[in-house]
Write a protein that holds these residues in place. Structure first.
Motif, PDB file in Angstrom:
ATOM      1  N   LEU B 185      33.452 -77.437  48.675  1.00 21.70           N
ATOM      2  CA  LEU B 185      34.674 -76.669  48.411  1.00 21.70           C
ATOM      3  C   LEU B 185      34.814 -76.479  46.912  1.00 21.70           C
ATOM      4  O   LEU B 185      34.654 -77.407  46.133  1.00 21.70           O
ATOM      5  N   CYS B 186      35.118 -75.257  46.531  1.00 24.35           N
ATOM      6  CA  CYS B 186      35.322 -74.877  45.131  1.00 24.35           C
ATOM      7  C   CYS B 186      36.437 -75.716  44.513  1.00 24.35           C
ATOM      8  O   CYS B 186      37.335 -76.179  45.204  1.00 24.35           O
ATOM      9  N   GLY B 188      38.397 -74.401  42.346  1.00 23.92           N
ATOM     10  CA  GLY B 188      39.483 -73.446  42.155  1.00 23.92           C
ATOM     11  C   GLY B 188      39.458 -72.732  40.816  1.00 23.92           C
ATOM     12  O   GLY B 188      40.299 -71.878  40.552  1.00 23.92           O
ATOM     13  N   ALA B 189      38.484 -73.050  39.947  1.00 26.37           N
ATOM     14  CA  ALA B 189      38.509 -72.493  38.593  1.00 26.37           C
ATOM     15  C   ALA B 189      37.583 -71.300  38.393  1.00 26.37           C
ATOM     16  O   ALA B 189      37.749 -70.534  37.453  1.00 26.37           O
ATOM     17  N   GLN B 193      39.531 -67.787  37.470  1.00 27.77           N
ATOM     18  CA  GLN B 193      40.807 -68.370  37.922  1.00 27.77           C
ATOM     19  C   GLN B 193      41.315 -69.399  36.926  1.00 27.77           C
ATOM     20  O   GLN B 193      42.518 -69.641  36.838  1.00 27.77           O
ATOM     21  N   GLU B 197      47.286 -68.279  36.519  1.00 26.00           N
ATOM     22  CA  GLU B 197      47.912 -69.016  37.617  1.00 26.00           C
ATOM     23  C   GLU B 197      47.244 -68.633  38.934  1.00 26.00           C
ATOM     24  O   GLU B 197      46.824 -67.483  39.097  1.00 26.00           O
ATOM     25  N   GLU B 198      47.202 -69.576  39.874  1.00 29.67           N
ATOM     26  CA  GLU B 198      46.695 -69.220  41.204  1.00 29.67           C
ATOM     27  C   GLU B 198      47.665 -68.267  41.877  1.00 29.67           C
ATOM     28  O   GLU B 198      48.855 -68.255  41.586  1.00 29.67           O
ATOM     29  N   GLU B 199      47.148 -67.478  42.824  1.00 27.93           N
ATOM     30  CA  GLU B 199      48.023 -66.639  43.654  1.00 27.93           C
ATOM     31  C   GLU B 199      48.862 -67.566  44.517  1.00 27.93           C
ATOM     32  O   GLU B 199      48.528 -68.728  44.708  1.00 27.93           O
ATOM     33  N   LYS B 200      49.914 -66.976  45.095  1.00 26.96           N
ATOM     34  CA  LYS B 200      50.766 -67.889  45.867  1.00 26.96           C
ATOM     35  C   LYS B 200      50.111 -68.238  47.207  1.00 26.96           C
ATOM     36  O   LYS B 200      49.422 -67.424  47.820  1.00 26.96           O
ATOM     37  N   GLY B 201      50.293 -69.497  47.588  1.00 21.93           N
ATOM     38  CA  GLY B 201      49.698 -69.999  48.822  1.00 21.93           C
ATOM     39  C   GLY B 201      50.453 -71.242  49.219  1.00 21.93           C
ATOM     40  O   GLY B 201      51.542 -71.476  48.701  1.00 21.93           O
ATOM     41  N   ASN B 202      49.872 -72.047  50.130  1.00 25.76           N
ATOM     42  CA  ASN B 202      50.619 -73.254  50.475  1.00 25.76           C
ATOM     43  C   ASN B 202      50.179 -74.499  49.709  1.00 25.76           C
ATOM     44  O   ASN B 202      50.850 -75.513  49.741  1.00 25.76           O
ATOM     45  N   THR B 203      49.071 -74.388  48.996  1.00 20.74           N
ATOM     46  CA  THR B 203      48.709 -75.455  48.051  1.00 20.74           C
ATOM     47  C   THR B 203      47.724 -74.879  47.042  1.00 20.74           C
ATOM     48  O   THR B 203      47.337 -73.723  47.140  1.00 20.74           O
ATOM     49  N   ARG B 204      47.353 -75.696  46.072  1.00 17.45           N
ATOM     50  CA  ARG B 204      46.349 -75.248  45.107  1.00 17.45           C
ATOM     51  C   ARG B 204      44.979 -75.731  45.572  1.00 17.45           C
ATOM     52  O   ARG B 204      44.867 -76.781  46.195  1.00 17.45           O
ATOM     53  N   VAL B 205      43.951 -74.968  45.208  1.00 21.10           N
ATOM     54  CA  VAL B 205      42.594 -75.332  45.617  1.00 21.10           C
ATOM     55  C   VAL B 205      42.234 -76.713  45.068  1.00 21.10           C
ATOM     56  O   VAL B 205      41.681 -77.549  45.779  1.00 21.10           O
ATOM     57  N   ALA B 208      43.735 -79.518  47.052  1.00 15.43           N
ATOM     58  CA  ALA B 208      43.003 -79.734  48.309  1.00 15.43           C
ATOM     59  C   ALA B 208      41.722 -80.528  48.040  1.00 15.43           C
ATOM     60  O   ALA B 208      41.400 -81.488  48.748  1.00 15.43           O
TER      61      ALA B 208
END
Lengths: 436, 259
Positions: B185-186, B188-189, B193, B197-205, B208
């Protein structure tokens, strides 16, 4: 009477083939709307990909249990085509089981194998239905599939089960008729599976039994021909396009982005203005990146038609998993939807651009494109070598270079790189400050 | 530790064995600077004549290109390639998988062809060649370590084994996360990225991934990328485990434990 059936068969076959060919040519035209890329290099590697990915289903085996079930369905599809060939010849020539006398004992073995495969196909499809509708696996209950895509998947599985049951019913009735020595029904010996079920028909009269056998035969072949024409309107088209898609797999390392020669040229001229003075003048303004399907490559568009919406890409996507708007599967589905829309425009108006719509914004939003981390998980997972990332990156290029549309923080990052040679606002003179 | 620049080597008419491409994060990010110093110390101890570009180095253009700014990428690429070619650079090592990927896959088409290795592979080669010797029973002996595959070393370039082999020399217990190697799993960067800022979601990569790494019960998360470093450190903090779980680059771990 027999000649009437033969004519009916010929008509059904002719109509089915004509409809399918017309639709296939339409899809081909749509795919060729994409810009050209040369994907014919290194043929040896390409054939290897075709064999491993499409015939060998290599990527499917990342999940062995499902892979085995899928393999039954796939093998069934490929091998039962020999049976279909016999049905075609029988239908056109008015014969019955024309291969039986020719192949002798081998015929019994072949039909036996087909019957076992038919059972495996039906059972696998039933398990797939359970996974989708009762176990509700995450990637199948995703909102990506709301509406037609979810029904589509179920229709395909149900149709395959029905077709297999019809094939088995036909053989079982045939076995019962053979046992009674009915005229026209060649004695082949006991079929491996359906001979067990032949006694079920003992209560039926000869004519009722013939009606069952003929009914199943006709429904089976008409079902196959109808299914053939359902394919190109459905995700099931992957059974055909997986093959060319595997052959035309991008052979570059996954981290390598496609170069843009037009911009390379501009930058070279900026660095060496003396070259620009002698450069040939071009009156076409190059497009940077992709706004609509025509700006994508034909491989991207082939990808869109080859996508079977299995959602392995999205299940592995870090953005999808953390609830972002991006889903690589939807990128592919939306690309196909837009391409179909463009295809309809061409058919109706002779021109692709009558609707003032585009793939960007009318189908795929900026928010989706912005959420991608370019991690290549979607590319890695796809069993048929689809590359959603390539589409995302081309669309990002359009946003930034044609529309100057980027989040404020990215604009700052750009200007930092331009002015300070680093994405952050530090002085280049401090670049070696870490030594102290 | 004496670190010479390419310009100094050039002025003396000498050629270093390898150019250490530090990268922007390695140069400016405070946490990543420690990785840079650790890797430079390894090269120094192993007696490898190496150079840096120092103030002359510039961003490879990776984040600009992936954000969609091809113009800026090409500008950076051409000026870097011009610089490297003028110095006659043949061989490059870098501690950043993004720089590694750009050199390896994207510069050749623009006229910059070098033999480039990521520091994970380089460390493995030094260990295999006996140029680095490890202490007996080092800091990590018997400890649980989990390794996070960076996308740009792993999936993008297919390098999964070298960093794991380097970690094996530490005599630690290597545990894998549920998602590892080609299924990793990435952080997130990637894909620029890191710079927004990350796009809106239910958590940050990275949250996770942080939770997944912490769930292995490892006391060290090994990384090979300065961006993964930042993201994982935040992720571990969010999971409330910053005291128990350390995020370290493989170069730092080797540097601590070499003879």
């Amino acid at each position: 009477m027999q000649i009437v059936y033969q004519l009916l068969f010929l008509t059904a076959l002719g109509v089915a083939v004509w409809l399918f060919t017309r639709r296939a040519l339409g899809i081909r035209r749509n795919i060729l709307l994409g810009r050209n890329v040369e994907l014919n290099d290194r043929p040896a590697e390409r054939w290897k990909n075709l064999l491993l990915l499409a015939f060998g289903q290599k990527k499917m085996f990342r999940n062995p249990l499902v892979a085995v079930l899928h393999f039954f369905v796939y093998a069934g599809f490929i091998i039962i085509n020999i049976e279909i060939l016999e049905i075609m010849i029988d239908g056109l020539a008015g014969t019955h089981r024309i291969f039986a006398p020719v192949l002798g004992r081998l015929y019994l073995v072949l039909i036996g194998c087909f019957e076992i495969l038919a059972v495996l196909v039906a059972v696998s499809c039933a398990i797939f239905l359970v996974r989708r509708n009762i176990l509700k696996l995450k990637r199948f209950i995703s909102k990506d599939l709301d509406g037609w895509p979810r029904s589509d998947a179920n229709y395909i599985l149900l149709t395959e089960i029905v077709l297999m049951l019809l094939f088995l019913t036909m053989n079982a009735a045939d076995q019962a008729l053979q046992a009674r020595g009915a005229e026209h029904y060649i004695t082949t010996g006991d079929f491996w599976v359906t001979s067990q079920f032949a006694p079920l028909f003992s209560g039926l009269s000869d004519s009722a039994l013939i009606a069952v056998e003929r009914g199943a035969w006709w429904l089976h072949i008409l079902g196959v021909l109808a299914f053939l024409n359902y394919l190109p309107f459905s995700k099931h088209l992957h059974i055909i396009l997986a093959f060319p898609n595997a052959y035309y797999t991008d052979l570059r390392p996954k981290g390598k982005m496609e170069n843009m020669p037009a911009i390379q040229q501009e930058v070279l001229y900026a660095m060496q203005p003396e070259l620009a003075a002698n450069a040939p003048v071009s009156d076409t303004v190059p497009k940077f990146g992709a706004k609509d399907v025509q700006d994508l490559t034909w491989k991207n568009l082939l990808d869109a038609y080859a996508c079977t919406e299995c959602g392995r890409c999205s299940a592995a996507c870090p953005a999808t998993q953390t609830g972002k708007a991006l889903s690589p599967r939807l990128i592919m589905m939306k690309t196909r939807d837009r391409l179909e829309e463009v295809g309809r425009n061409i058919r109706q108006h002779g021109s692709a651009t009558t609707d003032n719509k585009s793939l960007l914004r009318d189908h795929i939003t900026e928010e989706e494109l912005r959420a991608c981390t370019t991690c290549n998980a979607c590319v890695e997972e796809c069993p048929v070598s689809i590359n959603p990332l390539h589409i995302i990156l081309q669309m990002r290029r359009h946003l930034v270079m044609e529309e100057s549309s980027a989040p404020q923080e990215w604009n700052m990052m750009f200007s930092n790189i331009e002015n300070n040679m680093a994405p952050w606002k530090f002085s280049p003179d401090d670049r070696d400050a870490w030594i102290q | 530790m004496q670190i010479k620049t390419m310009a100094e080597y050039f002025a003396n008419g000498e050629t270093p064995e390898v150019l250490f491409w530090v990268g922007c994060a390695g140069s400016f990010d405070q946490r990543a600077q420690k990785i840079t110093r650790a890797f430079a110390a390894i090269l120094d101890k192993a007696g490898i004549p190496f150079a840096i570009l120092g103030k002359e180095e510039g961003c490879t253009g990776d984040p600009a290109r992936r954000a969609g700014n091809e113009f800026l990428f090409q500008m950076m690429a051409y000026s870097n390639i011009q610089l490297l070619n003028n110095y006659g650079v043949k061989s490059i090592v870098t501690a950043c998988p993004h720089c590694f990927n750009t050199f390896r896959n994207e510069y050749p088409q623009l006229g910059g062809t070098y033999e480039v290795v990521h520091h994970a592979t380089y460390l493995q080669q030094l260990i295999d060649g006996g140029r680095i010797k490890m202490k007996e029973g080092g800091t990590f002996k018997g400890k649980k370590i989990t390794y996070h595959d960076s996308c740009y070393l792993g999936r993008a370039n297919g390098i999964y084994e070298a960093p794991r082999q380097v970690l094996e020399t530490l005599d630690a217990e290597l545990v894998e996360m549920k998602r590892c190697k080609s299924k990793g799993l990435c952080c997130g960067a990637g894909g620029a990225q890191m710079f927004k800022e990350e796009e809106k979601g239910n958590t940050r990569v990275n949250f996770a991934r942080g939770h997944e790494a912490v769930a292995t019960d490892a006391s060290v998360i090994a990384a090979n990328c300065p961006f993964c470093m930042t993201m994982l450190t935040d992720g571990v903090k969010e999971a409330g485990k910053e005291e128990e779980v350390k995020v370290l680059d493989i170069a730092e771990m080797i540097e601590q434990n070499m003879q």
